[in-house]
Motif scaffolding. Structure first.
Motif, short mmCIF file in Angstrom:
data_model
loop_
_atom_site.label_atom_id
_atom_site.label_comp_id
_atom_site.label_asym_id
_atom_site.label_seq_id
_atom_site.Cartn_x
_atom_site.Cartn_y
_atom_site.Cartn_z
N PRO A 66 -60.69 -21.03 57.52
CA PRO A 66 -59.26 -20.34 57.81
C PRO A 66 -58.35 -21.24 56.92
N VAL A 67 -58.25 -22.48 56.58
CA VAL A 67 -57.55 -23.24 55.67
C VAL A 67 -57.32 -22.65 54.23
N ALA A 75 -69.16 -17.40 60.73
CA ALA A 75 -69.50 -18.50 61.67
C ALA A 75 -68.22 -19.17 62.17
N THR A 76 -66.93 -18.88 61.57
CA THR A 76 -65.92 -19.60 61.79
C THR A 76 -65.26 -19.01 63.21
N PRO A 77 -65.05 -20.30 64.07
CA PRO A 77 -64.61 -19.75 65.32
C PRO A 77 -62.94 -19.45 65.28
N ASP A 91 -70.99 -28.61 59.79
CA ASP A 91 -70.43 -27.49 59.10
C ASP A 91 -70.39 -26.54 60.12
N THR A 92 -69.45 -25.30 59.57
CA THR A 92 -69.10 -24.18 60.41
C THR A 92 -70.37 -23.48 60.85
N GLU A 137 -71.30 -25.33 52.43
CA GLU A 137 -71.79 -26.13 53.47
C GLU A 137 -72.14 -27.57 52.98
N SER A 138 -72.47 -28.67 53.80
CA SER A 138 -72.56 -29.96 53.19
C SER A 138 -74.09 -29.97 52.40
N LYS A 152 -72.12 -23.22 64.83
CA LYS A 152 -71.96 -22.29 65.47
C LYS A 152 -73.52 -22.30 66.21
N THR A 158 -72.29 -15.15 56.09
CA THR A 158 -72.49 -15.81 56.95
C THR A 158 -71.25 -16.96 57.06
N LEU A 159 -70.89 -17.22 56.21
CA LEU A 159 -69.56 -18.53 56.26
C LEU A 159 -68.74 -17.76 57.00
N HIS A 203 -64.89 -27.33 53.72
CA HIS A 203 -65.82 -26.23 54.71
C HIS A 203 -64.90 -25.42 55.65
#
Lengths: 294, 274
Positions: B213-214, B254-256, A195-196, B43-44, A200, B250-251, B210
């Motif tokens: 961006p999409v 964390a996205t690059p 997961d993202t 998240e999973s 990280k 947080t989510l 998850h």
């Protein structure tokens, strides 16, 4: 930004070609005329879509391609001054023990399900002393787990792989790989299955571990965002060739090759608002294929 | 609204009666309508796939109810159920696992068309199959009819699944991580097909992923799941601009992203080490 370039690279790949069997009488040129080098302490990335040959390139450097006589390697792979093409299994074993480590996408496949992870790190440090539970080795193992981002390593070392989450497993694998003190670590899609938020964390762990141990890194991924945040230089692969290479910032800001340009445009179209979704057009792929054959 | 989940929960028990209970989903509410792109992110292990499976009536809900046009899926008549199976379609994560390896593309798609009586004669079925394949951008469609799953790339398989779903003129498509495993370029291609269908056939989506961006790019409405609960929901713009729940922040963090890196040196910790 990057380390002072040294005169001799740690690993140097020249004109590498790999031919893999795909059927009884068929084979595919998975890698063609690839040139690549990585210096001590440097972090480089290989990006490309699935089937571009990036994983095969990585596995070639670690000597982890299948050992079938139908797997044909040509060119030159020099690791720490030694030519490895045509080297025997014992020489490769030496390279993997002391120089090159590798981690993969799916950590569960590479961990022994019936042995506590602490012992698996110990085995990596000292395979011969592993059975006797040497306290010095145990202490070292805990240190490597701490380095891999576990604040209370004693607790983790007693767990079995199935008791850990995906991100924790991947960090155990980083600990096992780094415990060999390799000069070069090859990470093949280390966070693709995560997961993202976990991704990280694992990337941060990977970055600090390789910096603290002064290990070189080759990061292989199809996710440009991941590679860009971690590396100083990038190689872009397409259809088995390196179509472009350069510093990360240069590749991102001023890509030269039409494939890289299209790839970046498509990645940006996925995240930027008010841009139409863009996928690499078939005409471009055909054109590149024609140029390739010519 | 067409498909509605009202206070649905799902509890899994291990080891029979009295075993350890896992509350996979806790009283979730969600509605999906035609032409609307609803996303579930998390998240999973957050329960998003379990929620999707309940919406598809693949798992019965432990508590709460799933309604299709106001009718409880549990008390549907045979005809209503058949209609439900046609109206609500699924596209799941692993395209290889959702296609029979021994059936060609035309058999896989033709089968559902025949079973749901969307067309009757062989010619009509073939015609409908071709139309569906063209809709998802597999062109020329006749090239793909006799191919088997192993002869297709990941992106093509995913599009065959979408084609099979749209062949029945569904009103809602539930897509569980349908594009997560794909390369950027192929992902953009599949998403464009989905957006196109939304426009042309007014299909509604429940899109589980998850990949933030999409979601930001295509979703109208977003549900954020965390540990079985929907902790935040609202129009996509609001969620992305001012996330209320700590987990959502947080989510997002964390996205690059490439934007932060353009023309800049690598920002990973320790990048300056020799």
């Amino acid at each position: 930004m990057s380390a002072e370039p040294e005169t001799t690279p740690l690993a140097k790949v020249t004109d590498l070609a790999v031919n893999l069997p795909t059927g009884r009488k068929q084979s595919v040129d998975a890698v063609r005329h690839v040139n690549l080098e990585v210096f001590a302490g440097e972090k480089i990335g290989i990006i490309g879509e699935s089937g571009s040959g990036k994983s095969v390139t990585g596995r070639s450097i670690a000597g982890l391609l299948p050992t079938s006589p139908r797997v044909k390697l040509e060119g030159s792979i020099i690791v720490d001054g030694e030519e490895m093409i045509g080297a025997d299994a014992a020489a490769w074993q030496q390279v993997r023990t002391h120089k090159v480590g590798m981690i993969f996408q799916d950590p569960l496949t590479y961990l022994n399900p019936v042995i506590r992870v602490g012992r698996q790190v110990e085995e990596s440090i000292a395979p011969s002393k592993w059975k006797n539970r040497d306290p010095v080795v145990q202490e070292k193992s805990l240190n490597f787990l701490r380095l891999a981002g576990f604040p209370s390593p004693t607790e983790v070392s007693r767990k079995y792989p199935h008791e850990l989450s995906g991100g924790m497993r991947q960090r155990v694998l980083i600990a096992i790989a780094i415990a060999k003190r390799p000069r070069l670590l090859i990470a093949d899609e280390p966070t693709t299955a995560l997961d993202t938020t976990v991704q990280k964390r694992v990337l941060e762990t990977l970055a600090t571990t390789v910096s603290e141990t002064q290990t070189s890194l080759i990061l292989i991924s199809h996710d440009i965002g991941v590679v860009a945040s971690m590396t100083e230089r990038i190689y872009v692969m397409y259809r088995g060739r390196v179509v472009e290479s350069g510093s990360t910032s240069q590749i991102l800001s001023a890509p030269n090759h039409p494939y890289t340009q299209a790839l970046l445009r498509s990645v940006r179209s996925l995240s930027e608002p008010d841009v139409d979704l863009y996928s690499i057009p078939l005409e471009l792929r055909r054109k590149l294929e024609m140029e390739d054959v010519a | 609204m067409i498909l509605e989940a009202k206070n649905v929960s799902k509890t899994f028990r291990s080891g029979g009666r009295g075993g350890l209970a896992v509350h996979a989903v806790k009283s979730a509410n969600l509605t999906a309508a035609r032409g609307e792109f609803v996303a579930i992110v998390g998240e999973s292990g957050s329960g998003k796939s379990t929620l999707a499976r309940m919406l598809l009536d693949l798992h019965p809900a432990s508590e709460g109810t799933i309604f299709l046009r106001g009718v409880d899926v549990k008390s549907m008549s045979k005809n209503q159920r058949r209609d439900f199976r046609r109206t609500v379609q699924a596209v799941l994560q692993d395209p290889a696992g959702s296609l029979n390896p021994r059936k060609s593309v035309s058999q896989s798609i033709g089968e559902v068309i025949r079973l749901h009586k969307a067309a009757n004669t062989k010619r009509d079925i073939r015609q409908k199959t071709l139309t569906a394949l063209e809709l998802v951008g597999l062109d020329p469609a006749s090239h793909y009819l006799d191919r088997f799953p192993h002869e297709l790339s990941g992106g093509q398989r995913q599009r065959v699944l979408i084609a099979r779903a749209v062949a029945l003129n569904p009103q809602i498509i539930i897509a569980d991580e349908a594009v997560s495993a794909l390369d950027a370029s192929v992902k953009a291609g599949v998403l464009r097909v989905m957006a196109d269908l939304q426009e042309r056939l007014n299909v509604g989506y429940v899109f589980i992923t998850h990949d933030l961006p999409v979601v930001k790019k295509v979703a109208d409405y977003v549900h954020v799941m965390y540990r079985g609960e929907i902790v935040e929901h609202g129009p996509a713009q609001e969620i992305f601009q001012s996330p209320q729940h700590e987990y959502t922040a947080t989510l997002l963090d964390a996205t690059p992203s490439l934007d932060a890196l353009d023309g800049a040196a690598p920002t990973a910790p320790g990048a300056s080490a020799t």
